[in-house]
Design an enzyme around this catalytic site. Structure first.
Site, PDB file in Angstrom:
ATOM      1  CB  SER A 168      66.980 102.213  -8.997  1.00  0.00           C
ATOM      2  OG  SER A 168      66.610 101.078  -7.945  1.00  0.00           O
ATOM      3  CE  LYS A 220      55.340  80.877   1.259  1.00  0.00           C
ATOM      4  NZ  LYS A 220      56.174  80.736   0.067  1.00  0.00           N
TER       5      LYS A 220
END
Length: 342
Positions: A168, A220
């Site tokens: 990763s 948001k």
């Protein structure tokens, strides 16, 4: 007699007062240092010399007592020859270590080490990074990879050695090097993005607890822990994950153009030998073996920026290591006893 005892008592009081003053002074100095900036020092160790000392100790231990004097003379001659060769040879190899956690906490120190190297490194030098990380936060490992990219941009030969894991975010860093080398069972890949958000909204509703999530801006907050999640929020969250994945793939593909990025960017991991077959790495081997070979043709230096630990910190770390070793030995003993019973 009583006068002698009185003088002795006065002397003891003076010594006690002096000791008290010293202790208070040391405590104040320690407190001032703790309030100041972190103190660090750059530690540089020549691995050639370390290997040579160990080899000679083994040779002396294995030799007969009558041969040791001759060996010491030969060592001195070798040292003179090595000094002459060292002055003539300009090849240098710099070694950095990066052990990453979830937040890539060592990134700032790693960047400082790279800055120090860039001040002195020459075009023929090589930088070897011994990397170990299972990944973590996207922005944290993005910064760590950008620090490693500075070596490539400076035109220095770079090699990442993976002995255990570079997955990763760890692989995001590794692909910044010109060459990637891994041990046969090192874990590589995991080119993917994962996120999970627990939600206790139904539990709160069951107990008549209302949670209001107020935002300004359509996206948001997409998914929340306490509030009720909408399908639109889920779709946007997944869309953001996919976008991050695309950025990850583009980053790797740009630095390893021969790699079939669509075939390996599935989030899977591969061990060293399989990773070599898929083009994730360039060679198999351990970092220790590579650095040992490098010492035959170059001067190899380990560079590490270390914190100067205070006395209290050193004592605390020693106690912590002692407790940790005790727990590990207890667990090993329990495991061994279970195996012996079988």
């Amino acid at each position: 007699m009583s006068e002698w005892l009185s003088d002795l008592g006065a002397f003891a009081v003076q010594v006690a007062l002096l000791a008290l003053v010293v202790v208070v002074t040391l405590a104040l100095v320690s407190r001032l240092r703790e309030n100041g900036a972190e103190r660090t020092r750059l530690r540089i160790e020549e691995l050639n010399g370390r290997s040579r000392r160990r080899r000679r100790l083994l040779q002396l231990a294995a030799s007969a007592p009558g041969e040791r004097k001759g060996l010491l003379k030969r060592f001195r001659r070798d040292d003179k020859r090595q000094r002459r060769q060292g002055e003539e040879s300009g090849q240098r190899c710099w070694v950095l270590d990066f052990h990453g956690d979830l937040k890539a906490s060592r990134t700032a120190r790693f960047g400082e080490e790279i800055s120090a190297l860039l001040e002195v490194a020459e075009p023929d030098d090589e930088v070897v990074i011994r990397l170990e990380s299972a990944g973590g936060l996207v922005h944290a490992y993005g910064l760590a990879a950008a620090q490693l990219d500075r070596l490539r941009e400076a035109g220095l030969a770079t090699r990442v050695c993976v002995d255990k894991v570079a997955a990763s975010g760890g692989y995001l860093m590794a692909c910044c090097a010109q060459h990637i080398q891994a041990a046969p069972f090192a874990v590589l890949g995991s080119i993917g993005v994962v996120a999970q958000v627990p939600n206790v909204h139904r539990l709160l509703k069951r107990h008549d607890v209302d949670v209001e999530v107020l935002t300004a801006g359509r996206y948001k907050r997409t998914l929340t822990v306490l509030g009720e999640n909408s399908e639109e929020g889920r779709e946007k969250f997944v869309e953001d994950l996919e976008h991050t994945h695309e950025l990850f793939k583009a980053f790797v593909a740009e630095r390893r153009p021969a790699l079939d990025i669509e075939a390996v960017a599935t989030g899977e991991i591969w061990y060293g030998r399989d990773a070599l077959g898929r083009g994730l790495i360039d060679a198999l081997g351990t970092s220790e073996a590579y650095l040992q070979r490098r010492q035959e043709t170059a001067r190899v230096y380990l560079v590490r920026l270390e914190s100067q630990k205070r006395l209290g910190e050193r004592l605390g770390m020693a106690v912590s290591r002692g407790v940790e070793r005790g727990i590990e030995r207890t667990l090993e003993a329990l495991d061994a006893s279970r195996w012996l019973k079988r």
